[in-house]
Enzyme design. Structure first.
Site, PDB file in Angstrom:
ATOM      1  N   GLU A  87       0.766  -1.248   0.000  1.00  0.00           N
ATOM      2  CA  GLU A  87       0.000   0.000   0.000  1.00  0.00           C
ATOM      3  C   GLU A  87       0.798   1.301   0.000  1.00  0.00           C
ATOM      4  OE1 GLU A  87      -2.997  -0.151   3.109  1.00  0.00           O
ATOM      5  OE2 GLU A  87      -4.182  -1.611   1.993  1.00  0.00           O
ATOM      6  N   GLU A 127      -6.334  -8.080   0.072  1.00  0.00           N
ATOM      7  CA  GLU A 127      -6.977  -7.676   1.321  1.00  0.00           C
ATOM      8  C   GLU A 127      -8.425  -7.332   1.023  1.00  0.00           C
ATOM      9  OE1 GLU A 127      -5.162  -4.659   3.718  1.00  0.00           O
ATOM     10  OE2 GLU A 127      -3.132  -5.445   3.465  1.00  0.00           O
TER      11      GLU A 127
END
Ligand SMILES: *[C@@H]1O[C@H](CO)[C@@H](O)[C@H](O)[C@H]1NC(C)=O
Length: 427
Positions: free
Chosen positions: A212, A319
């Protein structure tokens, strides 16, 4: 800009020249899992080797210091021997061999293990405490025993790549991208990881070079991330300078998948996968959705996932969660409230009550559990149209709506992931 554009091609040319002295010595690439033809089904082992306040609030509450909000402050703002003992006890108990056994028994084939750079290297002035690496090695042994594949996920970089507490160091603005030393250190750590596990691609078939990076923070973050993905391709695919079998799982940096079209064309970059994370509670617009709106939103990802997976890179939703609110304690940070019930800031809008939406699954109503089953199935059905999924996360202390193991226990996640009660939920 010219340098950014030329470097990847220069790198590929150099690495091919170095690794393939003659065409005859070239062996074929053979990943440890048939990505693209078999579906990734897995869970993240969140909050274990990199601690997060919301996954185990008691670890943070026990410090008695509200300024301890992430792993950096956990090690900086309390007695070192106290912090060390707390971390060691946590590493030893949060995930054990029994979890790997239960994950395999639930029909899953992968675990993704987040870890911070500091497990490998602590720089001057950094408070981090080491010891995670021994547990990573243990985890890989357990994975081998239960025939699970491990994705090692570098989840925290020096300077923080997103400023989130889950990068290890919560900051108002990330500083990884604005300092070349940080970026170079990240790639050094990545090389250590790739070299260490390069001989074991059947258990470690994939490495995520960085979780991320916050592409929404501007062009510098995107430029640095793009170059880092090219460099990390070399580090992961050519461990110790030899062609290896581990697949890089790069992240979309919160950009639409189409932003990455033609970024690493398959005829030039073999064996690369794209990770995208799909959550529905980190904006007001999302928490305002109705139950059917959440399900429609999950299903609506199919087209772009199928397109990118077929025409660009193997696409994995690394995720996601059946939870559809941000009610979990500390989810938005230690001491921070929720968007859903308006406690996130003074005067914030309120969409509903958090009572009964988080905590122990034993307190959830039948209709809430049915909804969690539906959001789980809608997402699994959708993400299996691409290369697969890893749910966030296997275990939580007090937020069962996010927990795969609690979902199995209370029945909103089936023991066999093929068992769908709502096979036509996406139409
Ligand atoms: C860059 O980051 C390194 C740590 O990775 C740090 O030691 C150094 O002081 C930073 N440089 C600047 C200019 O902030």
């Amino acid at each position: 800009m010219i340098i950014t554009l030329l470097l990847p091609f220069l790198f590929v040319t150099l690495s091919l020249a170095r690794s393939h002295p003659s065409r005859h010595s070239r062996r074929s690439f053979s990943p440890g899992f048939p990505y693209g033809s078999e579906t990734v089904r897995g869970v993240n082992l969140g909050g274990w080797l990199l601690i997060e306040p919301w996954i185990k609030p008691s670890l943070f509450d026990a410090t008695g210091n509200p300024a301890i909000v992430d792993e950096w402050t956990f090690t900086q703002l309390q007695d070192r021997s106290v912090a060390t003992a707390a971390l060691q006890n946590h590493w030893n108990t949060w995930i054990t061999e029994a979890d790997f056994q239960a994950i395999a028994a639930a029909g899953l084939n992968h675990v993704r293990i987040p870890i911070g750079y500091w497990a490998y290297q602590v720089g001057p002035g950094e408070p981090y405490i080491q010891g995670q690496h021994d547990y990573l090695v243990k985890a890989i042994g357990w994975a081998a025993t239960y025939n699970l594949k491990v994705i090692i996920d570098l989840h925290g970089a020096p300077g923080s790549q997103n400023g989130f507490d889950n990068s290890g160091h919560k900051l108002p603005f990330p500083t990884w991208q604005s300092n070349q030393t940080n970026v170079a250190r990240t790639n050094d750590v990545l090389k250590l990881i790739a070299n260490e596990f390069s001989s074991n691609p059947n258990v470690v078939p994939m490495i995520g070079p960085l979780n991320e990076p916050a592409g929404f923070d501007g062009q510098q973050m995107l430029d640095v991330t793009r170059q880092y993905w090219y460099d990390s391709y070399g580090s992961i695919r050519y461990p110790n300078g030899q062609l290896g079998d581990i697949v890089p799982l790069i992240h979309d940096a919160f950009q639409p998948l189409s932003y990455w079209n033609n970024f690493m064309p398959r005829d030039q970059f073999t064996g690369v996968a794209m990770d995208t994370h799909i959550y529905q509670m980190f904006s007001d617009q999302q928490v305002a959705l109705s139950d059917s709106g959440h399900i429609q939103s999950a299903c609506s990802n199919a087209a772009r996932l199928i397109d990118f997976n077929q025409n660009q890179l193997w696409t994995i939703v690394g995720e996601w969660t059946p939870a559809m609110t941000d009610c979990a304690k500390y989810l938005n940070g230690r001491g921070v409230g929720a968007r859903y019930d308006g406690t996130i800031s003074p005067g914030a809008p309120r969409y509903g009550s958090c009572v009964g939406m988080t905590g122990s699954g034993s307190t959830f109503t039948m209709s809430y559990k049915t909804f969690l089953r539906q959001t789980w199935e809608a997402q699994v059905i959708t993400y299996e149209k691409a290369s697969g999924w890893l749910m966030w996360t296997w275990k939580t202390e007090d937020a069962d709506e996010w927990s795969y193991s609690a979902g199995l226990q209370y029945g909103w996640i089936p023991q066999n992931p093929n068992d769908h009660l709502y096979p036509t939920i996406c139409g």
